[in-house]
Design a protein around this motif. Structure first.
Motif, PDB file in Angstrom:
ATOM      1  N   ASP A   8      28.246   8.230 -82.781  1.00  0.00           N
ATOM      2  CA  ASP A   8      28.610   8.710 -84.109  1.00  0.00           C
ATOM      3  C   ASP A   8      29.984   8.211 -84.545  1.00  0.00           C
ATOM      4  O   ASP A   8      30.189   7.894 -85.706  1.00  0.00           O
ATOM      5  CB  ASP A   8      28.625  10.252 -84.127  1.00  0.00           C
ATOM      6  CG  ASP A   8      27.235  10.844 -84.233  1.00  0.00           C
ATOM      7  OD1 ASP A   8      26.643  10.719 -85.312  1.00  0.00           O
ATOM      8  OD2 ASP A   8      26.752  11.415 -83.240  1.00  0.00           O
ATOM      9  N   PRO A  32      27.719  13.087 -89.140  1.00  0.00           N
ATOM     10  CA  PRO A  32      27.164  12.742 -87.822  1.00  0.00           C
ATOM     11  C   PRO A  32      25.652  12.572 -87.926  1.00  0.00           C
ATOM     12  O   PRO A  32      24.991  13.220 -88.747  1.00  0.00           O
ATOM     13  CB  PRO A  32      27.500  13.972 -86.964  1.00  0.00           C
ATOM     14  CG  PRO A  32      28.615  14.669 -87.648  1.00  0.00           C
ATOM     15  CD  PRO A  32      28.452  14.375 -89.120  1.00  0.00           C
ATOM     16  N   ALA A  33      25.116  11.686 -87.079  1.00  0.00           N
ATOM     17  CA  ALA A  33      23.676  11.422 -87.139  1.00  0.00           C
ATOM     18  C   ALA A  33      22.883  12.453 -86.336  1.00  0.00           C
ATOM     19  O   ALA A  33      21.664  12.518 -86.450  1.00  0.00           O
ATOM     20  CB  ALA A  33      23.376  10.024 -86.618  1.00  0.00           C
ATOM     21  N   TYR A  34      23.569  13.250 -85.499  1.00  0.00           N
ATOM     22  CA  TYR A  34      22.888  14.241 -84.652  1.00  0.00           C
ATOM     23  C   TYR A  34      21.741  13.604 -83.882  1.00  0.00           C
ATOM     24  O   TYR A  34      20.595  14.059 -83.939  1.00  0.00           O
ATOM     25  CB  TYR A  34      22.415  15.442 -85.474  1.00  0.00           C
ATOM     26  CG  TYR A  34      23.552  16.224 -86.093  1.00  0.00           C
ATOM     27  CD1 TYR A  34      24.418  16.962 -85.285  1.00  0.00           C
ATOM     28  CD2 TYR A  34      23.776  16.210 -87.472  1.00  0.00           C
ATOM     29  CE1 TYR A  34      25.479  17.666 -85.847  1.00  0.00           C
ATOM     30  CE2 TYR A  34      24.833  16.915 -88.036  1.00  0.00           C
ATOM     31  CZ  TYR A  34      25.674  17.637 -87.221  1.00  0.00           C
ATOM     32  OH  TYR A  34      26.716  18.328 -87.763  1.00  0.00           O
ATOM     33  N   GLY A  35      22.064  12.507 -83.224  1.00  0.00           N
ATOM     34  CA  GLY A  35      21.088  11.817 -82.390  1.00  0.00           C
ATOM     35  C   GLY A  35      21.788  11.135 -81.240  1.00  0.00           C
ATOM     36  O   GLY A  35      22.966  11.396 -80.982  1.00  0.00           O
TER      37      GLY A  35
END
Lengths: 381, 381
Positions: free
Chosen positions: A259, A252-255
């Motif tokens: 995702d 996951p990009a955690y943004g």
């Protein structure tokens, strides 16, 4: 391009109706003159008895078969309609009308009002399914067609079929209504209401007077479409197709970006939709669906007493948006009213969209139904 | 007021954690120092063995019982928690923590970062459920509590319970997870993704840096909440409650305003929600739920091998958002792993929200479960 305009010329034919007397609308006002756009396939026979009216769903249009001039994709029921296909254009004269309120050449918010030569915009009236069908009946009058051999459609197309059979029982020999309901339920209304809220909350909505301003509430329409699209699919299918797969990444990009593949899938359908659909049309048409109720007093059967239309009703077991119970209710009412009814709930994994897709058991049943009806009607089979 | 700020002071207690060493986060960064807000009810016993941690859902907070200082309404599980109630505060020391990322006093986008003395805003990191639970474990350390007698919660609260049992099996004597899942499904992710899209499409979002500007993406958050709220309710319940009833009129208005009661109901819940919830918290917390997957390789049982936590799993037959099959999968995995499990799918008409509401069969089962666990634990019953 940030704003939708109907293609010029729109696909198929356009007629100007309501010139002598305007079309009365359920809201109390009237419409006329008004353009109605339609496509036709096949040839009208000598006694004008081979007409199949295909009614489209919320975001469909008159391009039921062939290549769509705007999207460059096949018509929405291409697999069913054509020479030698189940709705055989060698045998039948197929009509498909862009609904009143639509955005592919028929009168709607993004169309030019012939009376004023300006875009209708926010002045376009709110409609009902009965209004849409009344306009289609005027088109048949215009074309000199008295009776439909068959009216067939799914979802909102099915509502139009039911409305045809209720309002013009003598003019419909057979009807097929798929994945639809006798009335819009609170959940169905609620989902539409959320989509409309997204459009109306978009500052580019500009109180509906956005046409010609260079700004259109496409962001709101994208949200509405993403929600609608999700409601058209079954959770099990999404599980098998996407699972928890990530889009273009291994973590996951955690943004803020999407995702998961299912997010990109919905976003893609949102983006693609705004290129071909007018936000105000979406508002008007979803409202028409929400108003739909064949029998506000609950006595559905009484609306069909004495009607002899042969009915085909199909539902799909994973369709949670228009669940099979709603079709069962229709089948019960038709039987009570004495209509000949074939009804079946199909095994299908695609949710509501199953009515558009290749379900062999449906194809076989429907081919048999249309053949039997043709025999009864004295058409070559 | 167009902008949400957490109340000052927030309900209950606030501790500053992560001062010595920051909290490591799954995204790779860390957090500290960070405030964590919680409420407590009842009295900690001498050997600190009577702690019940109640974990809240997406839009819940630490005010599980008593009067909420912001909404002026009862706490979200008031009926379960209090003297003589099923979670008896005469017997248990109840803790409820505002989740990390929340907006009721814990570190989150709308909170003040103690390191900079400015609002976190768009600099607040993206979280996982495991991060939320890790912060709760730090709070227990801070309070000198080694072991939870029980962790209990529904929906996202259930995810936290499951994460507790997976990550700290020795610290949880018993766990109860209601209306939840071992992983977020594509449909669940899709619904969240649409809600986030509505928030991010709102021009007042301002790339997440809206705090302190006087403009907040409340319109987008209203759309997100309307959708979430609809997903929490069952279609049959909406039918019985609203049917096709019109709001304040006898005929449809044929205009842009909501016509039907169900529309007003959703709009009302949207409006009320933005008064108490921060849009960026909604984005961060829904992302955390979407990331939730206890066993990405599919081998759920192996994550719980050797664990002795007594588990209670409840699901609700009309919950289409977290359907009973997801709870059944958890029950199977726990049984395979050898945990003692009680599980039941309850008859309940309210859909996903049933876990919050009065279901007598659940109450009876849960009262029996907590009593049996207390006996095993040697607590007075």
């Amino acid at each position: 391009m940030t704003e939708f305009y109907p293609p010029s010329p729109p696909p198929g034919h356009v007629v100007l109706l309501g010139q002598v007397s305007p079309l009365p609308l359920d809201c109390g006002s009237s419409l006329g003159p008004y353009p109605l756009a339609y496509s036709s396939y096949g040839t009208l026979n000598a006694d004008r008895s081979n007409v199949v009216l295909i009614t489209h769903a919320l975001t469909g249009d008159q391009v039921v078969a062939g290549s769509h001039p705007v999207t460059k994709r096949p018509g929405w029921w291409e697999r069913m309609v054509g020479p030698g296909r189940i709705i055989d254009t060698d045998a039948y004269f197929v009509l498909c009308v862009n609904v009143l309120g639509g955005c592919m050449g028929s009168a709607g918010p993004s169309a030019i009002n012939p009376a004023t030569n300006t875009v209708w915009g926010a002045d376009f009236p709110f409609l009902t399914i009965a209004d849409m069908v009344r306009a289609q009946a005027e088109l048949l009058d215009h074309l000199g067609i008295d009776t439909l051999f068959m009216a067939v459609g799914g979802s909102m197309g099915g509502m139009q079929v039911l409305q045809w059979v209720r309002d013009y029982p003598q003019r419909v020999f057979a009807g097929a209504a798929l994945a639809t309901a006798a009335r819009h339920s609170p959940q169905q209304i609620g989902l539409h209401s959320i989509g409309r809220r997204a459009i109306l909350s978009d500052p580019d909505w500009q109180e509906g007077r956005y046409h010609g301003t260079g700004r259109s509430p496409t962001k709101g329409l994208e949200v509405a479409r993403m929600l609608a699209h999700l409601s058209y699919r079954a959770p099990g299918e999404l599980d098998r197709r996407f699972g928890r797969g990530l889009q273009d990444r291994t973590q996951p990009a955690y943004g803020l970006e999407p995702d998961y593949q299912v997010e990109s899938y919905l976003a893609y359908h949102g983006r693609r939709f705004v290129e071909r659909f007018d936000p105000a049309s979406y508002v008007v048409i979803t409202k028409a669906m929400d108003y739909f109720d064949l029998a506000p007093d609950g006595d559905l059967a009484s609306r069909f007493k004495g009607t002899r239309t042969r009915m085909f009703l199909g539902s799909y077991e994973t369709d949670w948006l228009y669940p099979p119970e709603q079709t069962n209710e229709l089948a019960d009412a038709f039987r009570t009213a004495g209509l000949p009814v074939f009804d079946r709930c199909y095994e299908a994994t695609f949710g509501h969209d199953s009515f558009l897709l290749d379900i062999p058991a449906f194809d076989a049943d429907f081919a048999q139904f249309i053949k039997a009806c043709a025999q009864e009607r004295g058409l070559p089979v």
